[in-house]
Design an enzyme around this catalytic site. Sequence first.
Site, PDB file in Angstrom:
ATOM      1  N   GLU A 213       0.877  -1.173   0.000  1.00  8.38           N
ATOM      2  CA  GLU A 213       0.000   0.000   0.000  1.00  8.38           C
ATOM      3  C   GLU A 213       0.910   1.217   0.000  1.00  8.38           C
ATOM      4  O   GLU A 213       1.393   1.649   1.049  1.00  8.38           O
ATOM      5  CB  GLU A 213      -0.899  -0.009   1.253  1.00  8.38           C
ATOM      6  CG  GLU A 213      -1.906  -1.145   1.298  1.00  8.38           C
ATOM      7  CD  GLU A 213      -3.085  -0.926   0.346  1.00  8.38           C
ATOM      8  OE1 GLU A 213      -3.334   0.217  -0.067  1.00  8.38           O
ATOM      9  OE2 GLU A 213      -3.753  -1.921   0.012  1.00  8.38           O
ATOM     10  N   CYS A 251      -2.050   9.436   2.140  1.00  8.69           N
ATOM     11  CA  CYS A 251      -1.733   8.861   0.821  1.00  8.69           C
ATOM     12  C   CYS A 251      -2.809   9.171  -0.205  1.00  8.69           C
ATOM     13  O   CYS A 251      -2.530   9.209  -1.390  1.00  8.69           O
ATOM     14  CB  CYS A 251      -1.558   7.354   0.959  1.00  8.69           C
ATOM     15  SG  CYS A 251      -2.980   6.568   1.727  1.00  8.69           S
TER      16      CYS A 251
HETATM   17  P1  NAD Z   1       8.109   4.478   5.163  1.00  3.18           P
HETATM   18  O1  NAD Z   1       8.152   3.655   3.936  1.00  3.18           O
HETATM   19  O2  NAD Z   1       9.270   5.327   5.489  1.00  3.18           O
HETATM   20  O3  NAD Z   1       7.857   3.568   6.463  1.00  3.18           O
HETATM   21  C1  NAD Z   1       6.789   2.662   6.546  1.00  3.18           C
HETATM   22  C2  NAD Z   1       7.107   1.587   7.573  1.00  3.18           C
HETATM   23  O4  NAD Z   1       8.246   0.848   7.127  1.00  3.18           O
HETATM   24  C3  NAD Z   1       7.458   2.101   8.968  1.00  3.18           C
HETATM   25  O5  NAD Z   1       6.892   1.244   9.924  1.00  3.18           O
HETATM   26  C4  NAD Z   1       8.966   2.013   9.001  1.00  3.18           C
HETATM   27  O6  NAD Z   1       9.506   1.844  10.282  1.00  3.18           O
HETATM   28  C5  NAD Z   1       9.205   0.767   8.177  1.00  3.18           C
HETATM   29  N1  NAD Z   1      10.547   0.717   7.594  1.00  3.18           N
HETATM   30  C6  NAD Z   1      11.350   1.741   7.254  1.00  3.18           C
HETATM   31  N2  NAD Z   1      12.510   1.278   6.732  1.00  3.18           N
HETATM   32  C7  NAD Z   1      12.418  -0.071   6.741  1.00  3.18           C
HETATM   33  C8  NAD Z   1      13.289  -1.111   6.330  1.00  3.18           C
HETATM   34  N3  NAD Z   1      14.474  -0.849   5.793  1.00  3.18           N
HETATM   35  N4  NAD Z   1      12.874  -2.381   6.484  1.00  3.18           N
HETATM   36  C9  NAD Z   1      11.671  -2.663   7.015  1.00  3.18           C
HETATM   37  N5  NAD Z   1      10.807  -1.726   7.432  1.00  3.18           N
HETATM   38  C10 NAD Z   1      11.173  -0.439   7.294  1.00  3.18           C
HETATM   39  O7  NAD Z   1       6.781   5.337   5.012  1.00  3.18           O
HETATM   40  P2  NAD Z   1       6.196   6.427   5.982  1.00  3.18           P
HETATM   41  O8  NAD Z   1       7.054   7.644   5.937  1.00  3.18           O
HETATM   42  O9  NAD Z   1       5.882   5.830   7.298  1.00  3.18           O
HETATM   43  O10 NAD Z   1       4.810   6.747   5.264  1.00  3.18           O
HETATM   44  C11 NAD Z   1       4.701   7.636   4.188  1.00  3.18           C
HETATM   45  C12 NAD Z   1       4.476   6.927   2.885  1.00  3.18           C
HETATM   46  O11 NAD Z   1       3.508   5.923   3.036  1.00  3.18           O
HETATM   47  C13 NAD Z   1       3.949   7.840   1.805  1.00  3.18           C
HETATM   48  O12 NAD Z   1       4.569   7.544   0.582  1.00  3.18           O
HETATM   49  C14 NAD Z   1       2.473   7.503   1.753  1.00  3.18           C
HETATM   50  O13 NAD Z   1       1.858   7.784   0.525  1.00  3.18           O
HETATM   51  C15 NAD Z   1       2.486   6.059   2.052  1.00  3.18           C
HETATM   52  N6  NAD Z   1       1.212   5.656   2.631  1.00  3.18           N
HETATM   53  C16 NAD Z   1       0.409   4.838   1.922  1.00  3.18           C
HETATM   54  C17 NAD Z   1      -0.820   4.499   2.448  1.00  3.18           C
HETATM   55  C18 NAD Z   1      -1.761   3.594   1.710  1.00  3.18           C
HETATM   56  O14 NAD Z   1      -2.742   3.171   2.310  1.00  3.18           O
HETATM   57  N7  NAD Z   1      -1.521   3.282   0.467  1.00  3.18           N
HETATM   58  C19 NAD Z   1      -1.208   4.983   3.689  1.00  3.18           C
HETATM   59  C20 NAD Z   1      -0.338   5.809   4.380  1.00  3.18           C
HETATM   60  C21 NAD Z   1       0.873   6.136   3.860  1.00  3.18           C
END
Ligand code: NAD
Length: 486
Positions: A213, A251
């Site tokens: 997502e 998002c």
């Molecule tokens: P992110 O990708 O930085 O982090 C998401 C999750 O991944 C967090 O729990 C983080 O700790 C974990 N993570 C980070 N690095 C990792 C790694 N190397 N290995 C495993 N896990 C890791 O995203 P964010 O900043 O938390 O959220 C923002 C992004 O998420 C935006 O691009 C937004 O559009 C998207 N988003 C999508 C939806 C959806 O429903 N499609 C909803 C909310 C946010």
Amino acid sequence: MAAMDGFEGELKELREVFKSGKTREASWRRAQLHGILSLFKERESDILKALNQDLGKHHVEAYRDEIGTVIKSANYALGNLKKWMASKSAKLPLASFPASAKLVQEPLGVVLIISAWNFPFGLSFEPIIGAIAAGNAVILKPSELSPTCSSVLANTIRDYLDNSGIKVVEGGSDVGENLLRHKFDKIFFTGGPRVGEIVMTAAAKFLTPVTLELGGKCPAVVDFISSSWDKKIAVKRIIWGKYGACGGQACIAIDYILTHKKFAPTLVELLQKYIKKSFGDNPMESHSLAKIVNKRHFSRLKQLLEEPGVKSSIVYGGKSDEQNLFIEPTILLDPPLDSLIMTEEIFGPLLPIITLEKIEDSVEFIRARPNPLAVYGFTTNQNLQKKMIAETSSGAITFNDAIIQYVADTLPFGGVGGSGFGRYHGKYSFETFSHEKAVMRRGYLIDFGFRYPPWNNKKLQLLKSGLRYDYITLVLIKLGLKSKAC
Ligand code: NAD
């Protein structure tokens, strides 16, 4: 074998509990869903406080997006669980006559859910509801960027749900990476595309299915609106769809607007008017607009505004308060299309408006860019609506509103292409965490010789009919009630 990282014990317990069949029991699934309802009822104030502390969310907004929606989804799952769990019968071809077939829903096993910070409760519990309803054991890793919420998630899940089958592991990317060294039966990830790639790469090693997502730039096409009533409602909904959910850090928030050149001055004027009505002259004091999650994102958003050609395009707002991590609702008119604000997901309260000679040009504009999670069209022009549906690709398309599709249990929520893949919400969540197993049953009474060698042309003819028709169709053909061609 994964290196020792402290999760072996938790994962072993989850695997054993899953194997024991406990999580498959309908009574266990129901008890957990009821547990979620009690958690949200009894710990509402802790949840609201945490959301205010980490993200500055007003309690009304927080309730709407992260409590009310989850309660709705848990109730929906409870109301439909029996139907979702039931096996479904399937039609069979003549070749397998006589036989019966069923589609049986089976849980996948131990599933990992990694969630994002902007809706820490919603984005954790929506997939948990699906995973539990489908009978899986679950491990959740919330985002470290909303730490108070992460801690409330860990504590409340420990207090209200069965921890032998549902666990929370807190931490940042290092913890996420450690978890990904283990084998799961499904990974459900919400976040950005960079980490999405890391998740998919790690999952590939174990051939683990993933749902991603992700995000993207969701455009809103705003057609010329002549009726003053429609104009007012559209503008209020655009403001809501941009600033109303976590201050644009969503998002499916409107990322930018595409509109007619001739309509732009009216649109800007109305947006200003209704931003003031919603958030007053000093939006920070209204407490109705969430803050920016942290310093890094605050600086990132400030930098978007500093780029050449972007600052001069600001027609409203632009002020910020670093100490309180607050950026006021900001509107930009025609910033350069190659600037970062028009090429990267904004994820904040900055709203670029791009003007076009003809509103139909918006379709080509959207097609030339990665597939968004949502496309919005503010138009009552049926031809434009049809063109947008047929010629653009996105997770969802909503006309004359924004974000609202998120709350519909009957609509799949998910992306396509760059905005991710897989879908959830309602029945789709159940399906995302289930395997639909094909079950076929035969007896020994009747057996057709044409399926066995030695081969001859008569057997070939019989095989052709047997593979082409089901037996009801064949009987209808024999009775002359159906033609062979169909
Ligand atoms: P992110 O990708 O930085 O982090 C998401 C999750 O991944 C967090 O729990 C983080 O700790 C974990 N993570 C980070 N690095 C990792 C790694 N190397 N290995 C495993 N896990 C890791 O995203 P964010 O900043 O938390 O959220 C923002 C992004 O998420 C935006 O691009 C937004 O559009 C998207 N988003 C999508 C939806 C959806 O429903 N499609 C909803 C909310 C946010």
